[in-house]
Design a protein around this motif. Sequence first.
Motif, PDB file in Angstrom:
ATOM      1  N   GLU A  37       0.832  -1.206   0.000  1.00  0.00           N
ATOM      2  CA  GLU A  37       0.000   0.000   0.000  1.00  0.00           C
ATOM      3  C   GLU A  37       0.868   1.257   0.000  1.00  0.00           C
ATOM      4  O   GLU A  37       0.574   2.231  -0.689  1.00  0.00           O
ATOM      5  CB  GLU A  37      -0.927  -0.006   1.214  1.00  0.00           C
ATOM      6  N   GLU A  38       1.928   1.248   0.786  1.00  0.00           N
ATOM      7  CA  GLU A  38       2.833   2.392   0.842  1.00  0.00           C
ATOM      8  C   GLU A  38       3.533   2.585  -0.493  1.00  0.00           C
ATOM      9  O   GLU A  38       3.730   3.717  -0.946  1.00  0.00           O
ATOM     10  CB  GLU A  38       3.859   2.184   1.957  1.00  0.00           C
ATOM     11  N   LEU A  39       3.875   1.484  -1.117  1.00  0.00           N
ATOM     12  CA  LEU A  39       4.517   1.557  -2.425  1.00  0.00           C
ATOM     13  C   LEU A  39       3.572   2.137  -3.470  1.00  0.00           C
ATOM     14  O   LEU A  39       3.965   2.967  -4.286  1.00  0.00           O
ATOM     15  CB  LEU A  39       5.000   0.169  -2.857  1.00  0.00           C
ATOM     16  N   VAL A  40       2.321   1.732  -3.424  1.00  0.00           N
ATOM     17  CA  VAL A  40       1.327   2.255  -4.370  1.00  0.00           C
ATOM     18  C   VAL A  40       1.156   3.760  -4.176  1.00  0.00           C
ATOM     19  O   VAL A  40       1.102   4.523  -5.138  1.00  0.00           O
ATOM     20  CB  VAL A  40      -0.023   1.514  -4.220  1.00  0.00           C
ATOM     21  N   GLU A  41       1.103   4.210  -2.930  1.00  0.00           N
ATOM     22  CA  GLU A  41       0.965   5.636  -2.665  1.00  0.00           C
ATOM     23  C   GLU A  41       2.177   6.430  -3.148  1.00  0.00           C
ATOM     24  O   GLU A  41       2.046   7.564  -3.596  1.00  0.00           O
ATOM     25  CB  GLU A  41       0.764   5.874  -1.167  1.00  0.00           C
ATOM     26  N   ALA A  42       3.357   5.845  -3.047  1.00  0.00           N
ATOM     27  CA  ALA A  42       4.585   6.532  -3.446  1.00  0.00           C
ATOM     28  C   ALA A  42       4.900   6.349  -4.930  1.00  0.00           C
ATOM     29  O   ALA A  42       5.832   6.979  -5.441  1.00  0.00           O
ATOM     30  CB  ALA A  42       5.759   6.016  -2.613  1.00  0.00           C
ATOM     31  N   TRP A  43       4.135   5.510  -5.618  1.00  0.00           N
ATOM     32  CA  TRP A  43       4.458   5.167  -7.001  1.00  0.00           C
ATOM     33  C   TRP A  43       4.618   6.374  -7.930  1.00  0.00           C
ATOM     34  O   TRP A  43       5.544   6.395  -8.744  1.00  0.00           O
ATOM     35  CB  TRP A  43       3.459   4.173  -7.566  1.00  0.00           C
ATOM     36  N   PRO A  44       3.760   7.394  -7.869  1.00  0.00           N
ATOM     37  CA  PRO A  44       3.961   8.535  -8.783  1.00  0.00           C
ATOM     38  C   PRO A  44       5.356   9.151  -8.662  1.00  0.00           C
ATOM     39  O   PRO A  44       5.997   9.463  -9.669  1.00  0.00           O
ATOM     40  CB  PRO A  44       2.868   9.524  -8.368  1.00  0.00           C
ATOM     41  N   GLY A  45       5.840   9.296  -7.446  1.00  0.00           N
ATOM     42  CA  GLY A  45       7.182   9.846  -7.253  1.00  0.00           C
ATOM     43  C   GLY A  45       8.268   8.913  -7.747  1.00  0.00           C
ATOM     44  O   GLY A  45       9.243   9.337  -8.362  1.00  0.00           O
ATOM     45  N   ILE A  46       8.107   7.629  -7.470  1.00  0.00           N
ATOM     46  CA  ILE A  46       9.091   6.642  -7.927  1.00  0.00           C
ATOM     47  C   ILE A  46       9.163   6.654  -9.451  1.00  0.00           C
ATOM     48  O   ILE A  46      10.247   6.706 -10.035  1.00  0.00           O
ATOM     49  CB  ILE A  46       8.725   5.230  -7.414  1.00  0.00           C
ATOM     50  N   PHE A  47       8.011   6.624 -10.078  1.00  0.00           N
ATOM     51  CA  PHE A  47       7.965   6.595 -11.539  1.00  0.00           C
ATOM     52  C   PHE A  47       8.537   7.877 -12.141  1.00  0.00           C
ATOM     53  O   PHE A  47       9.371   7.840 -13.045  1.00  0.00           O
ATOM     54  CB  PHE A  47       6.529   6.387 -12.022  1.00  0.00           C
ATOM     55  N   LYS A  48       8.111   9.021 -11.624  1.00  0.00           N
ATOM     56  CA  LYS A  48       8.556  10.294 -12.198  1.00  0.00           C
ATOM     57  C   LYS A  48      10.047  10.530 -11.993  1.00  0.00           C
ATOM     58  O   LYS A  48      10.731  11.015 -12.898  1.00  0.00           O
ATOM     59  CB  LYS A  48       7.746  11.457 -11.613  1.00  0.00           C
ATOM     60  N   TRP A  49      10.560  10.195 -10.813  1.00  0.00           N
ATOM     61  CA  TRP A  49      12.000  10.356 -10.598  1.00  0.00           C
ATOM     62  C   TRP A  49      12.784   9.386 -11.474  1.00  0.00           C
ATOM     63  O   TRP A  49      13.832   9.742 -12.021  1.00  0.00           O
ATOM     64  CB  TRP A  49      12.361  10.178  -9.125  1.00  0.00           C
ATOM     65  N   SER A  50      12.301   8.162 -11.627  1.00  0.00           N
ATOM     66  CA  SER A  50      12.985   7.197 -12.501  1.00  0.00           C
ATOM     67  C   SER A  50      13.007   7.705 -13.936  1.00  0.00           C
ATOM     68  O   SER A  50      14.045   7.642 -14.618  1.00  0.00           O
ATOM     69  CB  SER A  50      12.283   5.837 -12.449  1.00  0.00           C
ATOM     70  N   ALA A  51      11.883   8.215 -14.407  1.00  0.00           N
ATOM     71  CA  ALA A  51      11.809   8.758 -15.766  1.00  0.00           C
ATOM     72  C   ALA A  51      12.718   9.967 -15.904  1.00  0.00           C
ATOM     73  O   ALA A  51      13.397  10.135 -16.928  1.00  0.00           O
ATOM     74  CB  ALA A  51      10.368   9.129 -16.105  1.00  0.00           C
ATOM     75  N   TYR A  52      12.770  10.804 -14.897  1.00  0.00           N
ATOM     76  CA  TYR A  52      13.646  11.982 -14.926  1.00  0.00           C
ATOM     77  C   TYR A  52      15.105  11.563 -15.081  1.00  0.00           C
ATOM     78  O   TYR A  52      15.825  12.065 -15.941  1.00  0.00           O
ATOM     79  CB  TYR A  52      13.462  12.804 -13.652  1.00  0.00           C
TER      80      TYR A  52
END
Length: 142
Positions: free
Chosen positions: A112-127
């Motif tokens: 659940e915590e990972l799902v909530e943080a996913w936008p940041g994880i994805f965007k930083w990875s893409a950056y």
Amino acid sequence: MGDLLDLLDADLPSSGEAHFQDLILGAQEGSIKELSILARMLAFLPEPLPDQIHLIFLNHLNSSGIPIKPKSDIVDVDEKRAFWSLWALAQLEDVFSDPDPISTGSTDLCGEELVEAWPGIFKWSAYFYSFRVQVSIRLGIR
């Protein structure tokens, strides 16, 4: 990207030199030094890791603070925090997966915590991929 990778060459302190609690507190506060040391030490720490250690890293991956493009060749503090947080999460992949949640009765709170943080994880990875890896490849920087 080169200056981020240079951080990998920095010496890790021996267990006698650094207190684990101090590393955790410093990493929680966003200290680059403690965050980077803790991220690199995770693979070598004895199991089980302290509960909720992944939250330290997830909290540094805020999806609203991601630059649209790098401001310069110098890596800023938020980029360093995100880099080390992603690095640590890669070391902690087993924290986020329960091989058999039905038999263990796990509610998979980490998931659940990972799902909530996913936008940041994805965007930083893409950056990092878009602006650090691809640009470095195009420029021939290693």
